[in-house]
Design a protein around this motif. Structure first.
Motif, PDB file in Angstrom:
ATOM      1  N   GLY A   1     -50.572  20.693 -15.471  1.00  0.00           N
ATOM      2  CA  GLY A   1     -51.388  21.384 -14.879  1.00  0.00           C
ATOM      3  C   GLY A   1     -52.314  20.729 -13.780  1.00  0.00           C
ATOM      4  O   GLY A   1     -53.197  20.961 -13.490  1.00  0.00           O
ATOM      5  N   ARG A   2     -51.609  19.791 -13.013  1.00  0.00           N
ATOM      6  CA  ARG A   2     -52.590  18.946 -12.295  1.00  0.00           C
ATOM      7  C   ARG A   2     -51.626  18.592 -10.980  1.00  0.00           C
ATOM      8  O   ARG A   2     -50.452  18.411 -10.706  1.00  0.00           O
ATOM      9  CB  ARG A   2     -52.759  17.491 -12.900  1.00  0.00           C
ATOM     10  CG  ARG A   2     -53.774  17.781 -13.989  1.00  0.00           C
ATOM     11  CD  ARG A   2     -54.022  16.288 -14.904  1.00  0.00           C
ATOM     12  NE  ARG A   2     -54.784  16.649 -15.752  1.00  0.00           N
ATOM     13  CZ  ARG A   2     -56.247  16.259 -15.748  1.00  0.00           C
ATOM     14  NH1 ARG A   2     -56.581  15.788 -14.622  1.00  0.00           N
ATOM     15  NH2 ARG A   2     -56.749  16.239 -16.966  1.00  0.00           N
ATOM     16  N   VAL A   3     -52.355  18.357  -9.776  1.00  0.00           N
ATOM     17  CA  VAL A   3     -51.766  17.845  -8.550  1.00  0.00           C
ATOM     18  C   VAL A   3     -51.562  16.345  -8.849  1.00  0.00           C
ATOM     19  O   VAL A   3     -52.514  15.744  -9.621  1.00  0.00           O
ATOM     20  CB  VAL A   3     -52.757  18.111  -7.308  1.00  0.00           C
ATOM     21  CG1 VAL A   3     -52.282  19.529  -7.030  1.00  0.00           C
ATOM     22  CG2 VAL A   3     -54.014  17.667  -7.408  1.00  0.00           C
ATOM     23  N   ILE A   4     -50.546  15.740  -8.195  1.00  0.00           N
ATOM     24  CA  ILE A   4     -50.112  14.465  -8.520  1.00  0.00           C
ATOM     25  C   ILE A   4     -50.391  13.615  -6.999  1.00  0.00           C
ATOM     26  O   ILE A   4     -49.891  13.753  -6.145  1.00  0.00           O
ATOM     27  CB  ILE A   4     -48.653  14.289  -9.014  1.00  0.00           C
ATOM     28  CG1 ILE A   4     -48.421  15.192 -10.242  1.00  0.00           C
ATOM     29  CG2 ILE A   4     -48.349  13.038  -9.265  1.00  0.00           C
ATOM     30  CD1 ILE A   4     -49.309  14.473 -11.675  1.00  0.00           C
ATOM     31  N   PHE A   5     -50.807  12.302  -7.566  1.00  0.00           N
ATOM     32  CA  PHE A   5     -51.015  11.274  -6.463  1.00  0.00           C
ATOM     33  C   PHE A   5     -50.266   9.977  -6.852  1.00  0.00           C
ATOM     34  O   PHE A   5     -50.792   9.199  -7.767  1.00  0.00           O
ATOM     35  CB  PHE A   5     -52.531  10.767  -6.127  1.00  0.00           C
ATOM     36  CG  PHE A   5     -53.324  12.165  -5.843  1.00  0.00           C
ATOM     37  CD1 PHE A   5     -53.662  12.430  -4.391  1.00  0.00           C
ATOM     38  CD2 PHE A   5     -54.015  12.940  -6.690  1.00  0.00           C
ATOM     39  CE1 PHE A   5     -54.550  13.509  -3.987  1.00  0.00           C
ATOM     40  CE2 PHE A   5     -54.692  13.993  -6.257  1.00  0.00           C
ATOM     41  CZ  PHE A   5     -55.142  14.192  -5.026  1.00  0.00           C
TER      42      PHE A   5
ATOM     43  N   ALA B   1     -47.368   4.208 -10.937  1.00  0.00           N
ATOM     44  CA  ALA B   1     -48.324   4.880 -11.682  1.00  0.00           C
ATOM     45  C   ALA B   1     -48.639   6.220 -10.980  1.00  0.00           C
ATOM     46  O   ALA B   1     -48.283   6.502  -9.765  1.00  0.00           O
ATOM     47  CB  ALA B   1     -49.522   4.061 -12.201  1.00  0.00           C
ATOM     48  N   PHE B   2     -49.488   6.877 -11.709  1.00  0.00           N
ATOM     49  CA  PHE B   2     -49.870   8.301 -11.056  1.00  0.00           C
ATOM     50  C   PHE B   2     -51.311   8.438 -11.359  1.00  0.00           C
ATOM     51  O   PHE B   2     -51.853   8.092 -12.196  1.00  0.00           O
ATOM     52  CB  PHE B   2     -49.040   9.376 -11.539  1.00  0.00           C
ATOM     53  CG  PHE B   2     -47.513   9.447 -11.437  1.00  0.00           C
ATOM     54  CD1 PHE B   2     -46.948   9.657 -10.044  1.00  0.00           C
ATOM     55  CD2 PHE B   2     -46.614   8.895 -12.240  1.00  0.00           C
ATOM     56  CE1 PHE B   2     -45.621   9.623  -9.697  1.00  0.00           C
ATOM     57  CE2 PHE B   2     -45.397   8.822 -12.183  1.00  0.00           C
ATOM     58  CZ  PHE B   2     -44.885   9.220 -10.885  1.00  0.00           C
ATOM     59  N   GLY B   3     -51.879   9.188 -10.296  1.00  0.00           N
ATOM     60  CA  GLY B   3     -53.298   9.570 -10.536  1.00  0.00           C
ATOM     61  C   GLY B   3     -53.003  11.283 -10.322  1.00  0.00           C
ATOM     62  O   GLY B   3     -52.332  11.774  -9.545  1.00  0.00           O
ATOM     63  N   ALA B   4     -53.777  11.977 -11.452  1.00  0.00           N
ATOM     64  CA  ALA B   4     -53.559  13.435 -11.214  1.00  0.00           C
ATOM     65  C   ALA B   4     -54.990  14.178 -11.395  1.00  0.00           C
ATOM     66  O   ALA B   4     -55.996  13.742 -12.232  1.00  0.00           O
ATOM     67  CB  ALA B   4     -52.933  13.670 -12.564  1.00  0.00           C
ATOM     68  N   ARG B   5     -55.262  15.249 -10.858  1.00  0.00           N
ATOM     69  CA  ARG B   5     -56.258  16.008 -10.617  1.00  0.00           C
ATOM     70  C   ARG B   5     -56.105  17.408 -11.175  1.00  0.00           C
ATOM     71  O   ARG B   5     -55.008  18.059 -10.982  1.00  0.00           O
ATOM     72  CB  ARG B   5     -57.058  16.172  -9.081  1.00  0.00           C
ATOM     73  CG  ARG B   5     -58.313  16.832  -9.160  1.00  0.00           C
ATOM     74  CD  ARG B   5     -58.680  16.960  -7.683  1.00  0.00           C
ATOM     75  NE  ARG B   5     -60.067  17.460  -7.395  1.00  0.00           N
ATOM     76  CZ  ARG B   5     -60.543  18.582  -7.502  1.00  0.00           C
ATOM     77  NH1 ARG B   5     -59.811  19.399  -7.801  1.00  0.00           N
ATOM     78  NH2 ARG B   5     -61.853  18.976  -7.360  1.00  0.00           N
TER      79      ARG B   5
END
Length: 670
Positions: free
Chosen positions: A204-208, A219-223
């Motif tokens: 349930g997050r947007v992925i960077f 890797a990923f950052g997620a908001r």
């Protein structure tokens, strides 16, 4: 799968060393070659050399050397196969592969498996953003609200993770990926006590996606965007706003900057880097046309991140929002940037704004104007911030002086330090000499600490000590008055092995063969043919050099002269590195001799016949001088006068050969 030899050869022939290295460091033209600060060790003065004609690189500081493939392997910490795939992708070379044996498949590099699954995850999240109903309604709407265009979303490969427990891992497992590799990549979390059941880390997050310098997803950052409504099962309420991948074999957050892959070319071209805090700051500025920007992703700035920026530019501007409390907390950490020799500026935005919100509020042109107008060097910025806080309190003002001086002494360049001492004295209305004296006190205190307390790495502050003392005394003392090892770590360095005169002549002779063996001195006569014919009966003492001489002799006897590339790509690293050392010239003659003074200085290749002749004479001279030493030793232990006379007769023969060679070479004989 193994890349077949034909494809490997195509990659080697196509990959250009300047283009490949230029993707990772900022190269400067220097004569026929290129130079840069080495990406493999910390240095302030460039000692890293790239030779486009030989297609090799060599660092005269740490000794790193190799070709395009070796560079990619070392700079990105990857295996041979993965480096080949990176170069094949860069040059659009279709990879033809061969089946691995079962044993080879078991030994396949786990790092490559991590890159593969992370790339699969990136593609999956992108697909969910654009094709799923939930991704379009939540993720795509969020990005559009922020003004991110389709082009910028593709550039940063943004995505969306569905708000389900295992939609990604279920898809990955169906495609044949193992749950172990999913967990090692930080994408799957196993339930406690279970090795089979698990759930997706990102839900349930947007992925960077976070890329390394080579452009691989590591890797990923997620908001998070929504929270559960109603009831007591509000699980989202306690979740962090941003969630990052954990540390893995390919992702170490202290060594990574978000956006470095997308920004590196712009940083290099503009010789400047903007540093922000968040993912959206980077993306918004890129969309506004400011592409030389990276983010620390919310972590404190580390030495590794600073050095990563330093590969591309020495100039960095840090963009802060208006949170003064946060700025004060970050000020001490920025001394690291000064210590690494970078030029640091700071820009502050109005209270309540960050780079993302401000550029969307005022537009690209007004934002760029603000960067120029509000930019201040770090020392000035720090002094102003601390002075505002201190007011007229004399005790707090004294503390401010101490903090600012601590920052100034971290600057390795003596001239810059002098400028900042002068400017700070004017801002704080204190005596400049007093600031310099205070700086010396800090340095002396540092030097009296035990090595364990101050660390084994020599700091820029310790390098600065002699310069500060010189400033204080008006440069009255010569720098040689200072013991050269005063600030060196208290550890013995390995002694350089003593080499005989004969060794250096053997090495010079083999260097000639390796470098120019296939060249023709005259039609049908190569350097190899000429010099080998002149040293019959001579063998080398050094093991490696003897081995190389034997290789030349054996192949020449079959009518074949070994080319330089054979040794440059040799399977033995010692021979390969030795060859690159021989091929790399540390200093180049200025073109001004020819262009301005009309003086033509011949190169080694211009006088290769004379060079070959002199190398033969020098080798023979060194060879017979070793024989002369042996004769003298044997004469001392001779058992009879007759034996001694025989030995001395042999000695005089060798001496005659040595004198004849010396006369031909123009040597002075005592």
């Amino acid at each position: 799968m193994r890349i077949n030899p034909e494809t490997v050869e195509r990659i080697k022939q196509t990959a250009d060393i300047v283009e490949v290295v230029g993707d990772f460091v900022s190269l400067k033209k220097k004569g026929a070659n290129y130079s840069a600060c080495c990406p493999f060790h910390n240095e302030k003065t460039p000692s890293f050399n790239v030779n486009p004609s030989r297609q090799i690189y060599k660092c005269f500081g740490c000794g790193a050397a190799g070709d395009s493939i070796k560079f990619v392997m070392d700079v990105d910490g990857i295996g041979y196969g993965e480096a080949l795939r990176y170069l094949a992708n860069k040059y659009n070379i279709e990879i033809e592969e061969e089946e691995l044996t079962d044993e080879e498949a078991v030994r396949q590099n786990e790092r490559e498996s991590l890159y593969i699954i992370l790339n699969f995850a990136k593609n999956f999240y992108q697909q969910q953003l654009h094709e799923s109903e939930e991704g379009q309604a939540i993720g795509l709407s969020y990005f559009r609200e922020r003004g991110f265009t389709n082009e910028i979303r593709k550039k940063f490969e943004l995505g969306y993770s569905l708000d389900t427990w295992d939609s990604f891992s279920k898809e990955a497992l169906e495609k044949g990926y193992s749950s172990q590799i999913l967990e090692k990549a930080g994408l799957l979390i196993h339930k406690e006590g279970s090795q089979t059941a698990g759930y997706d880390r990102f839900r349930g997050r947007v992925i960077f996606p976070i890329h390394n310098v080579a452009g691989k997803v590591i890797a990923f950052g997620a908001r998070i965007l929504k929270s559960e409504k109603g009831g007591g099962q509000n699980q989202k309420a306690n979740q962090p706003k941003y969630l990052n991948s954990p540390e893995t074999d390919v992702y170490h957050k202290s060594e990574v900057l978000y956006g470095i892959f997308q920004a590196k070319n712009a940083i290099r071209q503009q010789e400047h880097c903007y540093l922000v805090e968040g993912y959206t700051d980077v993306i918004s500025l890129h969309q506004a046309g400011i592409e030389n920007v990276v983010a620390s992703s919310g972590t404190s700035l580390t030495v590794e991140q600073i050095r990563l920026i330093g590969r591309f530019t020495p100039n960095i501007t840090i963009l802060y929002d208006g949170d003064i409390a946060g700025i004060k907390a970050a000020l001490r950490g920025l001394d690291l940037v000064l210590e690494e020799g970078l030029n640091v500026n700071v820009v502050l935005f109005p209270d309540g704004d960050d780079p993302d919100s401000y550029v969307r509020k005022v537009g690209a042109e007004a934002f760029k104007a603000h960067l120029k107008k509000a930019s201040k060097d770090f020392i000035t910025f720090k002094t102003e911030i601390l002075l505002q806080d201190a007011g007229n309190d004399p005790f707090r003002l004294a503390a401010v002086i101490g903090e600012v001086v601590q920052s100034i002494v971290k600057i390795p360049d003596a001239i810059k330090r002098q400028v900042f001492f002068h400017r700070t004295s004017e801002m704080m209305k204190v005596d400049e000499q007093m600031l310099i004296t205070e700086g010396n006190k800090l340095l002396r205190k540092l030097h009296t600490q035990k090595p364990q307390e101050r660390g084994t790495r020599q700091t820029a502050a310790s390098e600065a000590s002699n310069d500060l003392d010189a400033m204080l005394s008006g440069f009255r003392q010569d720098s040689h008055d200072m013991p050269p090892d005063l600030f060196a770590p208290e550890s013995e360095e390995p002694e350089t092995p003593q080499r005989s005169k004969l060794y250096y002549q053997e090495e010079a002779f083999i260097r000639l063969l390796v470098t120019y063996g296939t060249r023709e001195l005259e039609p049908t006569i190569t350097v190899c043919q000429y010099v080998l014919g002149q040293i019959e009966g001579i063998d080398f003492n050094d093991t490696i050099l003897h081995h190389l001489l034997t290789l030349f002799r054996e192949n020449f006897s079959r009518g074949y002269v070994l080319p330089t590339d054979y040794f440059k790509n040799h399977h033995e690293s010692e021979i390969r590195n030795m060859t690159i050392d021989w091929l790399t010239v540390k200093y180049e003659l200025s073109e001004l001799w020819k262009d301005k003074h009309e003086i033509i200085v011949p190169t080694e290749t211009d006088v290769l016949d004379k060079t070959s002749f002199s190398y033969i004479l020098r080798l023979k001279k060194a060879f017979v001088e070793e024989k002369m030493k042996r004769c003298l030793q044997e004469a001392v232990h001779a058992k009879s006068e007759e034996e001694q006379t025989k030995i001395m007769s042999e000695f005089m023969f060798y001496k005659g050969v040595s004198m004849a060679a010396a006369k031909e070479l123009g040597s002075v004989i005592g």
